[in-house]
Write a protein that holds these residues in place. Structure first.
Motif, PDB file in Angstrom:
ATOM      1  N   LYS A  35       0.806  -1.219   0.000  1.00  0.00           N
ATOM      2  CA  LYS A  35       0.000   0.000   0.000  1.00  0.00           C
ATOM      3  C   LYS A  35       0.839   1.269   0.000  1.00  0.00           C
ATOM      4  CE  LYS A  35      -0.491   0.155   5.070  1.00  0.00           C
ATOM      5  NZ  LYS A  35      -1.432   0.095   6.201  1.00  0.00           N
ATOM      6  N   ASN A  36       2.157   1.134   0.173  1.00  0.00           N
ATOM      7  CA  ASN A  36       3.048   2.300   0.183  1.00  0.00           C
ATOM      8  C   ASN A  36       4.069   2.271  -0.952  1.00  0.00           C
ATOM      9  OD1 ASN A  36       2.041   3.433   2.746  1.00  0.00           O
ATOM     10  ND2 ASN A  36       2.936   1.613   3.648  1.00  0.00           N
ATOM     11  N   TYR A 409      -0.178  -1.863  -7.847  1.00  0.00           N
ATOM     12  CA  TYR A 409      -0.254  -3.197  -8.426  1.00  0.00           C
ATOM     13  C   TYR A 409      -1.641  -3.455  -8.994  1.00  0.00           C
ATOM     14  CZ  TYR A 409       4.138  -4.018  -6.001  1.00  0.00           C
ATOM     15  OH  TYR A 409       5.434  -3.940  -5.563  1.00  0.00           O
ATOM     16  N   ALA A 410      -2.156  -2.526  -9.788  1.00  0.00           N
ATOM     17  CA  ALA A 410      -3.475  -2.712 -10.381  1.00  0.00           C
ATOM     18  C   ALA A 410      -3.497  -4.001 -11.203  1.00  0.00           C
ATOM     19  CB  ALA A 410      -3.820  -1.522 -11.272  1.00  0.00           C
TER      20      ALA A 410
END
Length: 571
Positions: A35-36, A409-410
């Motif tokens: 998430k970062n 990371y789509a």
């Protein structure tokens, strides 16, 4: 008269050192949470992009100007005469870019120790401060003709000038910032927060190892003589040897301490060995490089544990241990192992205590200077724009809150982040044991149930990933033609077997499992259960569970068929 050989050598070295930014980016991103990731990549881009003009406008003059033994001069645009410090045959701008990428390396070290909880705006400001003032002034003492160089202090490629400077900034910043939410429990016991992508982290370390040959090797700033060629060759060999030995030592130590070799710590050891040998790679023999690497391999393990468990300083990537601790150790050990070829002889080679004392004095004085200035910068930021992201932003992830990036990371699945603030947890207690509070009903066996019409049963099997193929094949032989498999996370009453990550015990509550869903009508449910039990049984914790449900109806979307016909695949 310019030397094309020397100039090309310096420019190639500058390009390699620049590419270290990619290594640091990947290493830091891999050792932290997904998430970062975008925030980390942005920081590692911008510390170079901000540092470049800062060093051009102010830093280079402060570092290499000849005003005094303490600092150089203010020379925006690098317009003054620097002929006294230029290497033989190397143009000013080749030397300037070589020094610029070194400055950027020092700045980027700080990012890792303060990752996942620092405001991006504050990061940009303190990164600029490092490039403007902190790195150039201490660099002047060491490389710009300042007082340490006059005493004979030797730091060939920057164990102290680059790495320890960045490491001290990282140490102070991580201390002032405080640990990440969820890093320590109410009793101060550290919890392991796993990095999300060890593959990327490993690639980052290998990139750094490769680029370090330019970092150290090109610091000869010339290759136009036999002496320089021999020196560069020794530098390359020592650099590689120290890193390899450090890895071997850390592997052994973690294997003994944690019963298994720690992957991330061993990769940290490679960088620790590289940092340690950087000061004396030209001045020690391969024997000296071996012992410097070995000491750094020991030091990085116990340093990471010390900061994590005792000092309670949260360093997600081990930057403090690698760069600050091993940078200082490597510089001091040059005073022990120097053979006297390019410096005074070290203590172990009959040189006495003078050179060792100078090396120690340099480490202590630079650390003290950097600590005072960076502490002031951090405290000013903390009490003005704020240094740390809000609790909500940190828990959500800095990618979305700082950059509007939903995910780096789509299209890829990532593990959920289970960190939480223990202060927000409501503790519920009661006097009734769980076994009594939850009513347990004994269901009739499948044979005892009435068979009014065709009955559909859903069987859900949770098992180890390693047993899935064997289970699938066994069920296919039993006559099962349709199944759905999902990768899931779960746990039983035991919460998994404790392991270690970077010296901290992991007590995982969610383990990777496979969930297999099938619906049967013709195949006996008991046959499916017995087959699954036979295939999945090992006798160890974590073999799995089987859940059985009644299904009211089945509908095949393609044909609209319902009931028994929907489970058949007959045209």
């Amino acid at each position: 008269m310019y030397s094309s050989v020397n100039t090309i050598w310096v420019l190639i070295g500058a390009a390699l050192v620049f590419f270290m930014q990619a290594g640091f980016s990947m290493c830091e991103a891999g050792f932290t949470r997904s998430k970062n990731t975008g925030n980390i990549l942005m920081k590692n881009l911008m510390d170079f992009c901000i540092g470049t003009p800062c060093f051009w406008l102010v830093g280079f003059g402060l570092m290499f100007g000849s005003s005094s033994a303490i600092f150089g001069w203010i020379d925006p645009l690098i317009m003054k005469d620097y002929s006294s410090v230029l290497p033989d045959g190397v143009p000013l701008w080749a030397f300037a870019i070589f020094q610029t990428v070194f400055c950027a390396t020092s700045s980027t070290i700080v990012s890792g120790a303060m990752a996942e909880r620092t405001k991006f705006s504050a990061y940009c400001i303190y990164s600029a401060a490092i490039s403007l003032i902190i790195y150039p002034v201490s660099g002047h003492w060491i490389w710009g003709g300042g007082w340490l160089s006059q005493l004979g202090f030797h730091d060939f490629a920057g164990s102290t000038a680059v790495h320890m400077v960045g490491g001290v900034c990282a140490l102070i910043g991580a201390k002032i910032l405080g640990p990440r939410i969820g890093k320590y429990d109410r009793n101060g016991k550290p919890k392991a927060i796993l990095g999300h992508n060890l593959t990327i982290a490993a690639l980052g370390v290998f990139i750094l190892w490769f680029c370090w040959f330019g970092f150290n090797g090109a610091s000869t700033v010339g290759m136009d003589s036999d002496e320089l060629v021999e020196s560069a060759s020794l530098v390359f060999f020592n650099t590689n040897l120290a890193a390899a030995v450090a890895c071997c030592v850390t592997l052994i130590i973690t294997w003994v301490r944690y019963k298994k070799p720690d992957v991330s710590m061993t990769y940290n050891a490679a960088l620790a060995g590289l940092v340690g040998i950087t000061a004396g790679c030209d001045a020690v023999s391969p024997v000296g490089a071996f012992f410097i690497g070995a000491v750094c391999g020991v030091a990085v393990v116990f340093s990471v544990e010390f900061f994590d468990k005792i000092a309670k300083i949260d360093d997600p990537v081990g930057a403090i241990s690698v760069h600050c601790v091993c940078g200082a150790l490597g510089t001091i050990m040059t005073g022990l192992f120097a053979t006297g070829v390019s410096t005074e002889k070290g203590l172990f080679y009959g040189g006495g205590l003078h050179f060792l004392g100078v090396q120690t004095l340099g480490v202590v004085s630079v650390a003290a200077y950097v600590a005072v200035i960076i502490t002031s910068v951090f405290l000013i930021l903390k009490h003005t724009i704020g240094l740390r992201a809000s609790k909500e932003d940190e828990l959500t992830g800095l990618d979305v809150t700082e950059h509007g990036l939903l995910s780096a990371y789509a299209g890829f699945a990532t593990l959920p982040d289970t960190a939480y603030d223990e202060e927000d947890v409501t503790v519920v207690s009661g006097d009734i044991p769980v076994a009594e509070a939850v009513e347990v009903k004994k269901m009739p066996s499948f044979e005892e149930r009435s068979e009014g019409g065709i009955k559909f049963t859903k069987i859900e099997i949770i098992c180890k990933e390693s047993r899935f193929e064997k289970l699938k094949n066994a069920l296919t032989e039993l006559g099962i033609t349709g199944m759905t498999m999902s990768h899931v996370l779960g746990c039983g009453a035991q919460k998994g077997k404790p392991e270690f990550y970077r010296g901290v015990e992991i007590e995982p509550t969610l383990l990777p499992k496979v969930q297999l869903d099938i619906v049967v009508s013709k195949v006996p449910v008991r046959s499916v259960i017995e087959t699954a039990k036979k295939v999945l049984y090992t006798g160890h914790i974590g073999d799995g569970k089987i859940f059985v449900y009644d299904v009211e109806n089945v509908v095949k979307i393609r044909t609209g068929e319902e009931g028994y016909d929907a489970l058949q695949d007959v045209e």
